[in-house]
Design a protein around this motif. Structure first.
Motif, PDB file in Angstrom:
ATOM      1  N   ARG A  65      34.762  24.480  37.917  1.00 27.48           N
ATOM      2  CA  ARG A  65      35.315  23.528  38.886  1.00 27.48           C
ATOM      3  C   ARG A  65      36.607  24.031  39.539  1.00 27.48           C
ATOM      4  NH1 ARG A  65      34.568  17.169  37.607  1.00 27.48           N
ATOM      5  NH2 ARG A  65      32.354  17.193  37.036  1.00 27.48           N
ATOM      6  N   THR A  66      37.150  25.108  39.030  1.00 27.07           N
ATOM      7  CA  THR A  66      38.424  25.615  39.548  1.00 27.07           C
ATOM      8  C   THR A  66      38.233  27.033  40.072  1.00 27.07           C
ATOM      9  OG1 THR A  66      39.059  26.384  37.326  1.00 27.07           O
ATOM     10  CG2 THR A  66      39.799  24.176  37.991  1.00 27.07           C
ATOM     11  N   ARG A  67      39.234  27.527  40.789  1.00 24.64           N
ATOM     12  CA  ARG A  67      39.157  28.866  41.362  1.00 24.64           C
ATOM     13  C   ARG A  67      40.318  29.764  40.950  1.00 24.64           C
ATOM     14  NH1 ARG A  67      34.998  27.437  41.396  1.00 24.64           N
ATOM     15  NH2 ARG A  67      33.490  27.065  43.083  1.00 24.64           N
ATOM     16  N   ARG A  68      41.453  29.182  40.655  1.00 28.77           N
ATOM     17  CA  ARG A  68      42.647  29.954  40.329  1.00 28.77           C
ATOM     18  C   ARG A  68      43.111  29.742  38.886  1.00 28.77           C
ATOM     19  NH1 ARG A  68      47.386  28.397  39.287  1.00 28.77           N
ATOM     20  NH2 ARG A  68      46.914  26.282  39.975  1.00 28.77           N
ATOM     21  N   LEU A  69      42.954  28.564  38.394  1.00 30.11           N
ATOM     22  CA  LEU A  69      43.505  28.139  37.113  1.00 30.11           C
ATOM     23  C   LEU A  69      42.955  28.954  35.947  1.00 30.11           C
ATOM     24  CD1 LEU A  69      45.339  25.663  36.157  1.00 30.11           C
ATOM     25  CD2 LEU A  69      43.180  24.574  35.528  1.00 30.11           C
ATOM     26  N   ARG A  70      43.858  29.365  35.033  1.00 29.35           N
ATOM     27  CA  ARG A  70      43.410  29.938  33.766  1.00 29.35           C
ATOM     28  C   ARG A  70      43.079  28.794  32.821  1.00 29.35           C
ATOM     29  NH1 ARG A  70      43.221  34.423  30.694  1.00 29.35           N
ATOM     30  NH2 ARG A  70      43.711  35.662  32.551  1.00 29.35           N
ATOM     31  N   VAL A  71      42.015  28.943  32.057  1.00 30.95           N
ATOM     32  CA  VAL A  71      41.597  27.907  31.113  1.00 30.95           C
ATOM     33  C   VAL A  71      41.520  28.528  29.726  1.00 30.95           C
ATOM     34  CG1 VAL A  71      39.823  26.226  30.493  1.00 30.95           C
ATOM     35  CG2 VAL A  71      40.282  26.723  32.916  1.00 30.95           C
ATOM     36  N   GLY A  72      42.160  27.880  28.757  1.00 27.04           N
ATOM     37  CA  GLY A  72      42.177  28.404  27.401  1.00 27.04           C
ATOM     38  C   GLY A  72      41.847  27.343  26.369  1.00 27.04           C
ATOM     39  N   THR A  73      41.465  27.790  25.191  1.00 28.61           N
ATOM     40  CA  THR A  73      41.226  26.875  24.080  1.00 28.61           C
ATOM     41  C   THR A  73      42.460  26.839  23.194  1.00 28.61           C
ATOM     42  OG1 THR A  73      40.235  28.597  22.667  1.00 28.61           O
ATOM     43  CG2 THR A  73      38.768  27.389  24.134  1.00 28.61           C
ATOM     44  N   ALA A  74      42.794  25.635  22.720  1.00 28.67           N
ATOM     45  CA  ALA A  74      44.000  25.475  21.907  1.00 28.67           C
ATOM     46  C   ALA A  74      43.789  24.392  20.840  1.00 28.67           C
ATOM     47  CB  ALA A  74      45.201  25.120  22.797  1.00 28.67           C
ATOM     48  N   VAL A  75      42.928  24.694  19.902  1.00 28.76           N
ATOM     49  CA  VAL A  75      42.292  25.985  19.692  1.00 28.76           C
ATOM     50  C   VAL A  75      40.818  25.777  19.356  1.00 28.76           C
ATOM     51  CG1 VAL A  75      44.351  27.173  18.868  1.00 28.76           C
ATOM     52  CG2 VAL A  75      42.892  25.974  17.213  1.00 28.76           C
ATOM     53  N   SER A  76      40.074  26.896  19.429  1.00 24.66           N
ATOM     54  CA  SER A  76      38.752  26.921  18.831  1.00 24.66           C
ATOM     55  C   SER A  76      38.929  27.130  17.330  1.00 24.66           C
ATOM     56  CB  SER A  76      37.918  28.055  19.427  1.00 24.66           C
ATOM     57  OG  SER A  76      37.675  27.826  20.804  1.00 24.66           O
ATOM     58  N   VAL A  77      38.301  26.271  16.537  1.00 27.34           N
ATOM     59  CA  VAL A  77      38.496  26.294  15.080  1.00 27.34           C
ATOM     60  C   VAL A  77      37.528  27.308  14.483  1.00 27.34           C
ATOM     61  CG1 VAL A  77      38.563  24.930  12.971  1.00 27.34           C
ATOM     62  CG2 VAL A  77      39.210  23.880  15.153  1.00 27.34           C
ATOM     63  N   LEU A  78      38.045  28.454  14.096  1.00 24.44           N
ATOM     64  CA  LEU A  78      37.207  29.584  13.712  1.00 24.44           C
ATOM     65  C   LEU A  78      36.409  29.353  12.428  1.00 24.44           C
ATOM     66  CD1 LEU A  78      36.245  32.356  14.468  1.00 24.44           C
ATOM     67  CD2 LEU A  78      38.328  33.328  13.481  1.00 24.44           C
ATOM     68  N   PRO A  79      36.945  28.708  11.387  1.00 26.30           N
ATOM     69  CA  PRO A  79      36.152  28.543  10.161  1.00 26.30           C
ATOM     70  C   PRO A  79      34.879  27.718  10.325  1.00 26.30           C
ATOM     71  CG  PRO A  79      38.473  28.293   9.662  1.00 26.30           C
ATOM     72  CD  PRO A  79      38.352  28.334  11.164  1.00 26.30           C
ATOM     73  N   THR A  80      34.753  26.946  11.395  1.00 29.89           N
ATOM     74  CA  THR A  80      33.567  26.099  11.553  1.00 29.89           C
ATOM     75  C   THR A  80      32.500  26.720  12.437  1.00 29.89           C
ATOM     76  OG1 THR A  80      34.567  24.908  13.425  1.00 29.89           O
ATOM     77  CG2 THR A  80      34.933  24.005  11.215  1.00 29.89           C
ATOM     78  N   VAL A  81      32.689  27.966  12.855  1.00 23.67           N
ATOM     79  CA  VAL A  81      31.718  28.603  13.754  1.00 23.67           C
ATOM     80  C   VAL A  81      31.581  30.074  13.368  1.00 23.67           C
ATOM     81  CG1 VAL A  81      33.463  29.238  15.468  1.00 23.67           C
ATOM     82  CG2 VAL A  81      31.096  28.909  16.183  1.00 23.67           C
ATOM     83  N   HIS A  82      30.419  30.661  13.642  1.00 20.81           N
ATOM     84  CA  HIS A  82      30.238  32.088  13.369  1.00 20.81           C
ATOM     85  C   HIS A  82      31.064  32.881  14.377  1.00 20.81           C
ATOM     86  CE1 HIS A  82      28.433  35.989  12.698  1.00 20.81           C
ATOM     87  NE2 HIS A  82      27.707  35.488  11.696  1.00 20.81           N
ATOM     88  N   PRO A  83      31.834  33.867  13.922  1.00 19.49           N
ATOM     89  CA  PRO A  83      32.686  34.634  14.844  1.00 19.49           C
ATOM     90  C   PRO A  83      31.929  35.311  15.970  1.00 19.49           C
ATOM     91  CG  PRO A  83      33.247  35.112  12.557  1.00 19.49           C
ATOM     92  CD  PRO A  83      32.004  34.285  12.525  1.00 19.49           C
ATOM     93  N   VAL A  84      30.726  35.777  15.706  1.00 23.00           N
ATOM     94  CA  VAL A  84      29.957  36.437  16.765  1.00 23.00           C
ATOM     95  C   VAL A  84      29.501  35.419  17.808  1.00 23.00           C
ATOM     96  CG1 VAL A  84      27.826  37.688  17.294  1.00 23.00           C
ATOM     97  CG2 VAL A  84      29.237  38.388  15.350  1.00 23.00           C
ATOM     98  N   ALA A  85      29.095  34.225  17.367  1.00 21.08           N
ATOM     99  CA  ALA A  85      28.699  33.196  18.320  1.00 21.08           C
ATOM    100  C   ALA A  85      29.858  32.835  19.240  1.00 21.08           C
ATOM    101  CB  ALA A  85      28.198  31.960  17.578  1.00 21.08           C
ATOM    102  N   LEU A  86      31.046  32.666  18.669  1.00 22.06           N
ATOM    103  CA  LEU A  86      32.210  32.353  19.481  1.00 22.06           C
ATOM    104  C   LEU A  86      32.594  33.546  20.346  1.00 22.06           C
ATOM    105  CD1 LEU A  86      34.395  30.328  20.218  1.00 22.06           C
ATOM    106  CD2 LEU A  86      35.747  31.141  18.265  1.00 22.06           C
ATOM    107  N   GLY A  87      32.461  34.750  19.806  1.00 25.21           N
ATOM    108  CA  GLY A  87      32.763  35.946  20.583  1.00 25.21           C
ATOM    109  C   GLY A  87      31.858  36.091  21.791  1.00 25.21           C
ATOM    110  N   GLU A  88      30.571  35.797  21.614  1.00 21.65           N
ATOM    111  CA  GLU A  88      29.648  35.853  22.751  1.00 21.65           C
ATOM    112  C   GLU A  88      30.030  34.838  23.823  1.00 21.65           C
ATOM    113  OE1 GLU A  88      25.354  37.411  21.222  1.00 21.65           O
ATOM    114  OE2 GLU A  88      25.829  35.315  20.794  1.00 21.65           O
ATOM    115  N   GLN A  89      30.395  33.634  23.402  1.00 17.43           N
ATOM    116  CA  GLN A  89      30.792  32.607  24.369  1.00 17.43           C
ATOM    117  C   GLN A  89      32.062  33.022  25.109  1.00 17.43           C
ATOM    118  OE1 GLN A  89      30.886  29.517  21.351  1.00 17.43           O
ATOM    119  NE2 GLN A  89      29.221  28.438  22.352  1.00 17.43           N
TER     120      GLN A  89
END
Length: 342
Positions: A65-89
């Motif tokens: 929906r945006t063109r300039r804005l940086r978007v970040g996660t604060a935070v993605s909770v790593l222990p509840t997800v596989h690191p490779v799955a999050l890395g691919e996303q």
């Protein structure tokens, strides 16, 4: 100085979840219109403290929906997800957005989330370093295999490979939420900038930056990397023509949200936990952060930057709990505060 917003999609008493999420999306759209640098998205499960259960999913929507804005996660909770799955996303969002995505990572808490997602308490207590290292390899190497205590798999190619994207960075920016000396050391050893919470003030944040630099130097991180580390300071921002009006807005709305949201957290193992007093916590936040007139807010941000050496901010702007008031708050931050920081 790079000023962004911190979006929890907080569900205030009497509100529906859809209302909270709509306010989150609108505040991000207005942030781009108002010249803010970044929108940082929180992630929570099963509690009204924050109604976004997948920060990367909401980030994908906002990047579209945006063109300039940086978007970040604060935070993605790593222990509840596989690191490779999050890395691919993360790689997908980095490539598809032209490098506008930042991945914030955290350990989370000892919540029932660990049971629901099958991670177990050990993933929270011991598994974060292994998961972090595997994720970082995925974001930096052409192919990855694992032979660790928790993750074991044959070598596979990284697709899409973020380091091949035509962007300034080799891969998406990664920041680590730090709340203790051990997490500061973990981030420093890997040369990853910190995200420091809104519950601590300038003095403690300055001490954490000094500690990060000490550990980074001790393990041989490059001097340029240490000097250029772009740490992020989280805080609260509420703007009004008088400081008393800004504080009153937060004091009326935030304690009810905090009480409802914090009480909903359930520990995975039944351990006792101490909940902050919602009224006292709101008063603390009003005292620590840019809450008041545009001039006061600009001065407070400048003072924090000078004291801590941090020049990036993630500011909670939805503390009123009201959509129109949140949009106005973001617009005033862009129009009346940012020009004073240039």
């Amino acid at each position: 100085m790079r000023v962004g917003s911190f979006v929890l999609a907080a569900q205030f008493p009497g509100q529906g979840e859809g209302e909270a999420l709509h306010r989150a999306v609108r505040s991000a759209e207005v942030a781009e219109e108002s010249g803010l640098d970044t929108v940082w998205l929180a992630e929570h499960h099963f509690v009204p403290y924050g109604t976004c259960p997948s920060a990367v999913t909401l980030a994908a929507m906002l990047l579209g929906r945006t063109r300039r804005l940086r978007v970040g996660t604060a935070v993605s909770v790593l222990p509840t997800v596989h690191p490779v799955a999050l890395g691919e996303q993360a790689a997908l969002l980095h490539v598809a957005s032209g490098g506008r995505f930042s991945l914030g990572l955290g350990r989370g808490g000892p919540w029932v989330d660990l049971e629901v997602f099958g991670a177990g308490l050990e993933a929270y207590e011991k598994g974060f370093p292994e998961a972090l290292d595997l994720l970082m390899r995925w974001l930096r190497e052409p192919s990855v295999g694992a032979d660790g205590e928790r993750y074991r798999f044959r070598e596979v190619p990284v697709v899409p490979r973020p380091s091949e994207a035509l962007t300034e960075a080799a891969g998406p920016e990664v920041v680590v939420a730090c709340t203790s000396p051990s997490s500061v050391r973990l981030a420093a050893e890997r040369g990853l900038p910190m995200l420091l919470g809104m519950h601590v003030g300038d003095e403690e944040k300055a001490e954490m930056v000094v500690l990060w630099r000490r550990h980074a130097r001790a393990c041989g991180r490059p001097a340029a990397e240490i000097d250029g580390a772009a740490h992020v300071s989280a805080g609260v921002c509420q703007i009004a023509d008088r400081r008393t009006d800004a504080a009153e807005t937060l004091m009326k709305a935030m304690p009810g949200w905090l009480k409802q949201g914090l009480e909903a957290h359930v520990t995975v193992d039944g351990r006792e936990r101490r909940m902050r007093d919602p009224l006292a916590y709101t008063e603390l936040l009003c005292g620590l952060h840019p809450v008041g007139t545009p001039r006061l807010c600009a001065d407070r941000l400048a003072a924090t930057s000078e004291r801590t050496g941090i020049s990036r901010f993630a500011l909670l702007v939805e503390g009123s709990g009201d959509l129109a008031a949140t949009e106005e708050n973001v617009r005033r931050l862009g129009a009346e505060v940012l020009p004073q920081l240039a």
